[in-house]
Design an enzyme around this catalytic site. Structure first.
Site, PDB file in Angstrom:
ATOM      1  CB  SER A 121      -0.958  -0.046   1.193  1.00 14.19           C
ATOM      2  OG  SER A 121      -1.955   0.932   1.085  1.00 14.19           O
ATOM      3  CG  ASP A 123      -4.366  -2.021   0.836  1.00 17.07           C
ATOM      4  OD1 ASP A 123      -3.465  -2.701   1.355  1.00 17.07           O
ATOM      5  OD2 ASP A 123      -4.365  -0.775   0.834  1.00 17.07           O
TER       6      ASP A 123
END
Length: 577
Positions: free
Chosen positions: A290, A423
């Protein structure tokens, strides 16, 4: 005939008083200089004549940026090309003026656009000297986390500590001196008052600084390393970093955490300053999830961490607008702007970089690594052959950098999925073990291909977190079938707490995840470092408050100072050939 910024303002806009260099009214009243109060009016002036952003007022030699009273005005002028470090006739920058006027929001804009926190203005005062004189604790923290030196003397020989000791209000004086003490500022100067009482007056806040030993990789102290970093990079260090004959590899792992990636940036700045070497030249492998993935790509593309700190502060205001889930457009534009719209993952080969992503087009979901190198044979999506409906991911040579970053950071409820990707933090918020597994598989693949001579032993693993949130008590996680309104409320609350607990446990980058990585490294003789400061408050991934984020960076600076021995050991190992 075109009119200047200053003449237009004098006839069209309300007047402001001039930015005096001392913050006190001058002995004689000067003719006032004026500037637009309204950002729209100022933009109109510049649109008519773009050169006006570089103009100087005739009396004080100040640029329009010196006169900017609001963050919006300062931001507009900087975007239009105003020099953030331009000086007035007295030698003060716009940051000096903002600090003198206690304009925190304006000062933050200047700092995030590259204002020099150590610029010497009138009488040799830096912005930190001025913040100390005004006892503005919030401003002091912001300047220090943006690199202000705490022991720099002005033309009178006074350091910020010297000035802080003269603050008239006892509470403010104690707060300012405490801030300086806990990050190691020198408190030795003649006649300095003490907050420790008469019995402690003989002792300083910090231990005496000893004379540095001869520069040697075997006995370097942290202050010596910092001293090296401020000079030219020593050739023996640079050559050792780029020596192809090194027999070991270093791995850097960066956690996910949204805008809290600023904590990682601050840790990397400290490592770079102490070593005198860019992160890219210290590590052979970089793994990120991320926000950590974005920073891994920034390292790959040789972007300065100081630059990235400013970028993150500016980016949050562009990306986190409106309500969740946020529009993906601003984030994607930011990524394209930083990494290029057509740049491929394999365009830059060193260091080897991997970003985690979650393939959500299958059940169960699967971890995917975006790489800038060809994946080892055993990791090339073996499950795709089991089901013809599972399309294999794009190969690294065809994968766009900005899209890989967007996919790794597609945090549920914050952003919409990036195609079939969510994610990477859902499966590997701390990517250390997955990165070590990847390196092992990569090396085994090299050996099978007869290229074992190219394999290097993994020697150092550095894992950086985005800050540990404080633990808080939970009163109820019970979920049951309610029989009355009170039980209904209790069940709803319990379900909410239980759901949050499950998510936190799945994405927790600390705890057992760190214990397992440390144990694995110890078993195979790898040096393992986990750096992750404890934060005083739980910070959301989409936090936009400059004050909250500056406090997080301040806590990171304190953590760095308190763990000097650990940093010293790490730097020595990273610099060893």
């Amino acid at each position: 005939m075109r009119r200047s910024w200053w003449s237009w303002c004098s006839t069209a806009m309300p007047r402001w008083t001039s930015p005096t260099t001392t913050g006190r009214p001058p002995s004689t009243t000067p003719s006032r200089v004026t500037i637009p109060r309204c950002c729209r009016c100022a933009e109109m002036i510049i649109s008519m004549d773009s050169s006006q952003v570089h103009s100087k007022d005739p009396r004080y030699g100040a640029s329009p940026l010196h006169w900017a009273k609001k963050a919006e005005m300062a931001r507009m002028l900087l975007k239009r090309g105003c020099d953030v470090n331009n000086t007035s006739s007295a030698g003060n920058t716009a940051l000096h003026v903002s600090v003198m006027r206690n304009r925190f929001d304006c000062a933050m804009v200047l700092l995030t656009y590259g204002a020099n926190a150590n610029a010497r203005g009138e009488h040799g005062n830096t912005p930190l000297h001025l913040a100390m004189a005004r006892g503005n604790v919030e401003m002091i923290k912001a300047l220090i986390v943006f690199g202000a030196e705490v022991d720099t003397p002005n033309d009178c020989g006074e350091t910020p500590t010297h000035i802080a000791s003269k603050i008239s209000k006892a509470g403010t004086r104690k707060a300012a001196l405490t801030l300086l003490r806990i990050i190691g500022a020198d408190h030795h100067f003649p006649g300095a008052p003490t907050e420790l009482g008469s019995s402690a007056a003989q002792h300083s806040f910090c231990p005496e600084r000893s004379q540095p030993p001869p520069i040697s990789l075997n006995n370097l102290e942290l202050q010596d390393l910092v001293h090296i970093s401020r000079a030219r990079k020593p050739t023996f260090i640079l050559s050792s970093m780029r020596d192809e004959k090194r027999i070991h590899d270093n791995l850097l792992c960066l956690d996910g955490g949204g805008v809290k990636g600023l904590v990682i940036i601050q840790l990397l700045i400290a490592i770079e300053k102490a070593s005198g070497v860019a992160t890219k030249d210290l590590f052979d492998w970089v793994a990120g999830t991320s926000t950590g993935g974005i920073l891994a790509l920034a390292i790959l593309h040789s972007k300065s961490m100081v630059y990235m700190r400013g970028v993150y502060f500016r980016m949050k205001d562009e990306v986190f607008r409106g309500s969740r889930p946020y529009e993906s457009g601003p984030l994607e534009e930011f990524l394209k702007r930083e990494f290029g719209e057509h740049t491929k993952m394999t365009d830059i080969k060193k260091p080897k970089v991997m970003l985690t992503g979650t393939l959500s087009d299958r059940q169960p979901a699967e971890l995917h690594l975006f790489r800038n190198y060809e994946a080892p044979e055993c990791a090339r999506e073996p499950r795709c052959s089991q089901n013809i409906n599972l399309k294999p991911p794009t190969q690294p040579s065809e994968q766009l950098v900005w899209r890989a970053a967007r996919s790794s950071g597609a945090a549920p409820t914050y952003f919409r999925p990036s195609g079939r990707y969510l994610d990477g933090g859902l499966l590997a918020n701390n990517p250390t073990l997955d990165a070590m597994t990847e390196i092992h598989e990569y090396n085994q693949d090299m050996i099978r291909k007869g290229q074992g001579h190219k394999v290097k032993k993994l020697s150092i693993v550095v894992s950086l977190g985005t800050g540990k949130s404080p633990q808080v008590p939970v009163t109820c996680v019970d979920v049951f079938r309610p029989s009355n309104p009170w039980e209904l409320a209790k069940t709803v609350f319990g379900a909410k707490e239980l759901g949050k607990m499950v998510v936190d446990c799945c994405t927790d980058p600390d705890g057992r995840a760190v214990d397992r990585a440390r144990a694995w490294c110890e078993m195979v003789g790898i040096q393992y470092f986990r750096l992750n400061p404890q934060l005083g408050a739980d910070i959301m991934l989409d936090e936009v408050s400059d004050t909250v984020l500056v406090n997080a960076l301040w806590e990171t600076e304190v953590y760095i100072h308190e763990h000097q021995e650990q940093f010293q050991k790490l730097i020595q190992l990273l610099l060893s050939p």
